[in-house]
Design an enzyme around this catalytic site. Structure first.
Site, PDB file in Angstrom:
ATOM      1  N   LYS A  53      -2.674 -27.755 -21.222  1.00 32.52           N
ATOM      2  CA  LYS A  53      -2.850 -27.906 -22.681  1.00 32.52           C
ATOM      3  C   LYS A  53      -2.628 -29.355 -23.072  1.00 32.52           C
ATOM      4  CE  LYS A  53       1.750 -28.381 -23.950  1.00 32.52           C
ATOM      5  NZ  LYS A  53       2.355 -29.636 -24.406  1.00 32.52           N
ATOM      6  N   GLY A 151       4.146 -32.895 -19.961  1.00 25.49           N
ATOM      7  CA  GLY A 151       3.703 -32.631 -21.333  1.00 25.49           C
ATOM      8  C   GLY A 151       2.369 -31.921 -21.390  1.00 25.49           C
ATOM      9  N   GLY A 154       1.844 -27.176 -17.795  1.00 28.84           N
ATOM     10  CA  GLY A 154       1.430 -26.527 -16.545  1.00 28.84           C
ATOM     11  C   GLY A 154       2.291 -25.326 -16.169  1.00 28.84           C
ATOM     12  N   GLY A 155       3.600 -25.500 -16.210  1.00 23.72           N
ATOM     13  CA  GLY A 155       4.499 -24.400 -15.833  1.00 23.72           C
ATOM     14  C   GLY A 155       4.348 -23.212 -16.773  1.00 23.72           C
ATOM     15  N   ASP A 189       6.234 -22.816 -24.888  1.00 25.68           N
ATOM     16  CA  ASP A 189       4.782 -23.052 -24.825  1.00 25.68           C
ATOM     17  C   ASP A 189       4.011 -21.858 -24.259  1.00 25.68           C
ATOM     18  OD1 ASP A 189       5.109 -25.573 -25.834  1.00 25.68           O
ATOM     19  OD2 ASP A 189       4.844 -26.617 -23.918  1.00 25.68           O
TER      20      ASP A 189
HETATM   21  O1  C5P Z   1      11.320 -23.350 -24.435  1.00 20.35           O
HETATM   22  P1  C5P Z   1      11.449 -24.338 -23.342  1.00 20.35           P
HETATM   23  O2  C5P Z   1      12.316 -23.823 -22.222  1.00 20.35           O
HETATM   24  O3  C5P Z   1      10.174 -24.874 -22.857  1.00 20.35           O
HETATM   25  O4  C5P Z   1      12.220 -25.561 -23.964  1.00 20.35           O
HETATM   26  C1  C5P Z   1      12.898 -26.514 -23.197  1.00 20.35           C
HETATM   27  C2  C5P Z   1      13.876 -27.225 -24.091  1.00 20.35           C
HETATM   28  O5  C5P Z   1      13.195 -28.040 -25.024  1.00 20.35           O
HETATM   29  C3  C5P Z   1      14.736 -26.310 -24.919  1.00 20.35           C
HETATM   30  O6  C5P Z   1      15.896 -25.957 -24.233  1.00 20.35           O
HETATM   31  C4  C5P Z   1      15.054 -27.151 -26.117  1.00 20.35           C
HETATM   32  O7  C5P Z   1      16.109 -28.019 -25.810  1.00 20.35           O
HETATM   33  C5  C5P Z   1      13.823 -27.992 -26.286  1.00 20.35           C
HETATM   34  N1  C5P Z   1      12.891 -27.455 -27.291  1.00 20.35           N
HETATM   35  C6  C5P Z   1      13.193 -27.613 -28.633  1.00 20.35           C
HETATM   36  N2  C5P Z   1      12.320 -27.116 -29.559  1.00 20.35           N
HETATM   37  C7  C5P Z   1      11.188 -26.506 -29.198  1.00 20.35           C
HETATM   38  C8  C5P Z   1      10.853 -26.362 -27.839  1.00 20.35           C
HETATM   39  C9  C5P Z   1      11.738 -26.850 -26.915  1.00 20.35           C
HETATM   40  O8  C5P Z   1      14.231 -28.173 -28.984  1.00 20.35           O
HETATM   41  N3  C5P Z   1      10.340 -26.053 -30.135  1.00 20.35           N
END
Ligand code: C5P
Length: 386
Positions: A53, A151, A154-155, A189
């Site tokens: 993305k 960014g 992918g994961g 994501d």
């Molecule tokens: O949800 P994900 O595990 O991908 O997010 C990784 C980290 O990025 C979260 O632990 C958080 O610290 C931060 N994050 C955030 N706000 C979001 C998405 C991610 O603060 N909308």
């Protein structure tokens, strides 16, 4: 993400001959026993394409009580992507397994594919789909072409593909709410990758408003990913500590305006005309600069090489620029490669950047996965897609 790793980092266990890593330990279980598709002896494989993305915009609109940030972001899928193959585990397997080829990933054990399969198993049992508690064990192979911690999602895309493949292998469905909950539990994501193609993302990522495809020939994209992986959490933390854009309103203004335009249909040409605004419409840009010394200078140098505004995807460090055609994006990729060689682009991180030309994918032009063999020798910092 430093090139073609062949058989990638592995671990103990796995059901299909080593190199895999387990997710779900169930000693002594015969993985094929409950695998209805495999009952005849012929192993059923399901192949899913997991697209990358791009965030056309990314505005941080506030802090949430759960520690996440509330976003307003327009996501599009790309034709660049990973390929996930899932089959029933071999007889005697005691756990789900995963093998990874292609770009190097940090640790297979942390991979979201295994987490997604385990979470999908729990969700289908909880939903009372009739699937036995010991849902068939699965063996997954991931051909990795999207740089990691870049960014590009992918994961998360791999996780969404794994959910879809696991449900298909088990021949069960989840209703939309259960599916959305499952996806959100795996990462912010992931819900986007259950949507058709282009979407406005709000909340922490759980609210997905599908948007129409971009009209006309899909815009092409030059991707340049310096080899300095950035953890999303670290970038949001730098943002929370004050690394904000000079104009704190700009990203949201651009994002809201673009959302309005996209709801009623936007053309490729009109999107291309907004390149400068899009380059300024990522609230995590300064935070990425704060964490990655040299990234700011790299962006300036890249803008000189490609002679157009350069944007950041998500939490970075992937940089991108839009082109009218794939041929133009490929040409730009060649220029960027030359600029790396002749020193016009500074080397930052641990090696040469990943450089690729690809396109924005839509419902009408879904990404067409390339045969992985075709790319076997090409995956690496200098790979050009398509
Ligand atoms: O949800 P994900 O595990 O991908 O997010 C990784 C980290 O990025 C979260 O632990 C958080 O610290 C931060 N994050 C955030 N706000 C979001 C998405 C991610 O603060 N909308």
């Amino acid at each position: 993400m430093s090139g073609n790793s062949g058989e990638s980092t592995g671990g103990a266990g796995g059901g299909d001959g080593g190199g895999g890593v387990s997710g779900d330990r169930r000693s002594g279980r015969d993985g094929s026993g409950l695998g209805r598709p495999a009952a005849s002896g012929a192993k059923l494989h399901i192949v899913r394409f997991a697209p990358a993305k791009l965030n056309l915009t990314l505005a941080v609109v506030g802090n949430r009580n759960d520690g996440y940030h509330a976003l307003h972001s327009i996501f599009v899928r790309l034709s660049l992507g990973d390929a996930l193959t899932v089959s029933t585990a071999s007889i005697g397997a005691s756990r789900d397994s995963l093998r990874v080829t292609g770009l190097t990933i940090p640790t297979v054990g942390d991979n979201l594919v295994l987490k997604a399969i385990a979470a999908a198993r729990s969700a289908v049992v909880a939903a009372g789909t009739g699937l036995p508690e010991l849902a068939p064990l699965l063996s997954a192979r991931l051909s990795k072409r999207i740089p990691v911690a870049a960014g590009l999602g992918g994961g998360s895309s791999d996780a969404a593909a794994a959910i879809g493949a696991a449900l298909a292998m088990w021949r069960v469905n989840l209703d939309a709410a259960a599916l959305a909950g499952l996806a959100a539990s795996l990462g912010s994501d992931v819900p986007f990758f259950l949507a058709p193609s282009v979407a406005l993302i709000t909340g922490r990522g759980e609210f997905v408003e599908p948007l129409p495809d971009i009209a006309g020939e899909p815009p092409a994209v030059l991707l340049v990913t310096p080899q300095l992986p950035l953890a999303t959490a670290a970038v949001f933390k730098a943002y929370a500590q004050g690394s904000h854009q000079a104009d704190e309103e700009l990203a949201l203004t651009v994002s809201e305006r673009l959302a309005v335009e996209m709801r009623s249909g936007i053309s490729s040409a009109s999107l291309l005309a907004q390149a400068a605004d899009l380059a300024a419409a990522n609230d995590l840009r300064r935070a990425a600069f704060a964490l990655a010394p040299g990234l700011r200078g790299f962006v300036t140098a890249l803008e000189k090489v490609v002679e157009r505004p350069v944007c950041q995807s998500g939490s970075g460090p992937t940089l991108w620029a839009l082109y009218k055609t794939l041929a133009e994006a490929r040409k730009a990729a060649r220029f960027v490669r030359l600029a790396v060689v002749d020193g016009k682009l500074p080397l930052i991180g641990v090696g040469e950047p990943f450089i690729a030309a690809t396109t924005i994918a839509g419902r009408l032009n879904p990404p067409v996965p390339q045969a992985m063999d075709e790319l076997a020798g090409a995956i690496g910092p200098r790979a050009v897609h398509n």
